[in-house]
Design a protein around this motif. Structure first.
Motif, PDB file in Angstrom:
ATOM      1  N   ARG A  25       1.057  -1.175  -0.071  1.00 32.80           N
ATOM      2  CA  ARG A  25       0.087  -0.028  -0.052  1.00 32.80           C
ATOM      3  C   ARG A  25       0.862   1.256   0.047  1.00 32.80           C
ATOM      4  O   ARG A  25       1.033   1.785  -1.066  1.00 32.80           O
ATOM      5  N   THR A  95      -4.420  -2.545  10.979  1.00 32.85           N
ATOM      6  CA  THR A  95      -4.668  -1.316  11.157  1.00 32.85           C
ATOM      7  C   THR A  95      -4.122  -0.885  12.397  1.00 32.85           C
ATOM      8  O   THR A  95      -4.145  -1.547  13.716  1.00 32.85           O
ATOM      9  N   LYS A  97      -3.532   2.787  14.766  1.00 31.40           N
ATOM     10  CA  LYS A  97      -3.661   4.430  15.025  1.00 31.40           C
ATOM     11  C   LYS A  97      -3.661   4.542  16.149  1.00 31.40           C
ATOM     12  O   LYS A  97      -4.224   3.802  17.271  1.00 31.40           O
ATOM     13  N   SER A 107       0.662  -5.093  15.228  1.00 27.93           N
ATOM     14  CA  SER A 107       0.378  -4.595  13.867  1.00 27.93           C
ATOM     15  C   SER A 107       1.327  -5.224  12.752  1.00 27.93           C
ATOM     16  O   SER A 107       1.187  -5.051  11.790  1.00 27.93           O
ATOM     17  N   THR A 195      -2.939   6.822   9.836  1.00 30.28           N
ATOM     18  CA  THR A 195      -3.411   5.456  10.275  1.00 30.28           C
ATOM     19  C   THR A 195      -2.640   4.550   9.284  1.00 30.28           C
ATOM     20  O   THR A 195      -2.937   4.383   8.256  1.00 30.28           O
ATOM     21  N   GLN A 197      -2.115   0.846   7.682  1.00 34.76           N
ATOM     22  CA  GLN A 197      -2.944  -0.177   7.189  1.00 34.76           C
ATOM     23  C   GLN A 197      -2.345  -1.311   6.643  1.00 34.76           C
ATOM     24  O   GLN A 197      -1.207  -1.398   6.353  1.00 34.76           O
ATOM     25  N   ASP A 200       1.157  -1.654   4.360  1.00 33.84           N
ATOM     26  CA  ASP A 200       2.157  -0.298   4.368  1.00 33.84           C
ATOM     27  C   ASP A 200       3.423  -1.343   4.722  1.00 33.84           C
ATOM     28  O   ASP A 200       3.660  -2.236   5.508  1.00 33.84           O
TER      29      ASP A 200
END
Ligand code: MN
Length: 234
Positions: A25, A95, A97, A107, A195, A197, A200
Motif C-alpha cells: 500500500r 490497522t 492508529k 500490527s 493510520t 493499514q 504498508d
C-alpha cells in the motif's frame, strides 16, 4: 468498476513459506535512525531526533526481489550519485492508529531486507534549498524489497546484524539494536501521524557507510534471520 484505462499493477512481495504475496500500500521511511549515519550526513543525533518521509508504494517504485534471485535495476536518470542504504523493512498486517509502543508488535505482519536507494546529489540540492526530498528519494525502482518473513517465523531480530556488500566488498555494517527509535517506537510514533493499514511498509533507517554505486555493480543486503536481497544495476 469501469475505468478510463486499465488500473495499474500493485507491487506485491513474496512471503517465505506462502504461495500468496503481500500487496503493498504505502511506503514510509525513517530518516537518520542510526547515530553513525546521522553523523555522516552532517547532523547531531543527540540534538535532532529521527523523522519520516515517504516513497511511492506502486509497482514502479517498489521492486520485489525474490530470495535466491538477482534482480536487475536501471541506474536512475538525472543523478551522478546514486547511494545505497540497507534497511530493515517492517510490513504492516493490521490497522494501527495511536498505538502505544507496547502494543505495536501486534500490527506487524513480517520483515524483509530493503534498499532505500537515494539520488544523493539531488537530495543534497533540495536540502540546501529547504525544499522537499522527493526527487532524491521517490524515483522509479527506488525501493527494492526482499522476500518477507512472517514475524512469527523471524525469531528475535532485536540484535541482528545488518550489512551491505557491493561486488563482495563490505560497505555497511551495523546492528538493529543501534536504531535510535526501535521498531515499536517507530510504529507508535508513525501511527499518531497516519493510520497504518495492512500493506504498508516502513523502512526503518540505515546504519553508517552509505556510498555510491555504479552501473554493473551487484548489491547484496543482509540481515541475520531474513532472506538476503540481491540486485544488480544496469
Ligand atoms: Mn534511508
Amino acid at each position: 468498476m469501469d475505468t478510463v484505462f486499465a488500473p495499474h499493477a500493485i507491487a506485491a512481495l513474496p512471503v517465505t513459506g506462502s504461495a500468496a504475496a503481500f500487496p503493498v500500500r504505502r511506503v514510509y521511511c525513517v530518516g537518520r535512525n542510526y547515530a553513525g549515519h546521522a553523523r555522516e550526513m552532517g547532523s547531531d543525533p543527540t540534538r535532532e531526533p529521527p523523522f519520516f518521509f515517504c516513497k511511492p508504494g506502486d509497482a514502479d517504485a517498489v521492486v520485489a526481489v525474490p530470495a535466491g534471485r538477482t534482480v536487475e535495476i536501471d541506474y536512475p536518470p538525472a543523478t551522478r550519485e546514486l547511494h545505497h542504504e540497507v534497511e530493515l523493512v517492517v510490513a504492516i498486517g493490521r490497522t494501527a492508529k495511536d498505538v502505544a509502543p507496547a502494543d505495536a508488535a501486534a500490527s506487524i505482519f513480517g520483515y524483509a531486507v530493503g534498499l532505500d536507494l537515494t539520488r544523493r546529489d539531488l537530495q543534497a540540492q533540495m536540502k540546501a534549498q529547504s525544499r522537499p526530498w522527493e526527487i532524491g528519494k521517490a524515483f522509479d525502482q527506488s525501493a527494492p524489497v526482499g522476500t518477507l518473513r512472517r514475524a512469527a517465523d523471524a525469531g528475535t531480530l532485536a540484535e541482528a546484524a545488518i550489512r551491505l556488500e557491493v561486488d563482495g566488498q563490505l560497505r555497511q555494517q551495523g546492528r538493529l539494536d543501534q536504531m535510535i527509535w526501535s521498531v515499536d517506537e517507530i510504529i507508535a510514533n508513525l501511527s499518531t501521524l497516519f493510520t497504518l493499514q495492512p500493506g504498508d511498509l516502513i523502512f526503518t533507517g540505515t546504519p553508517e557507510g552509505v556510498g555510491p554505486v555504479e552501473r554493473g555493480q551487484t548489491l547484496v543486503g543482509r540481515i541475520d534471520g531474513l532472506e538476503p536481497l540481491q540486485v544488480r544495476l544496469r
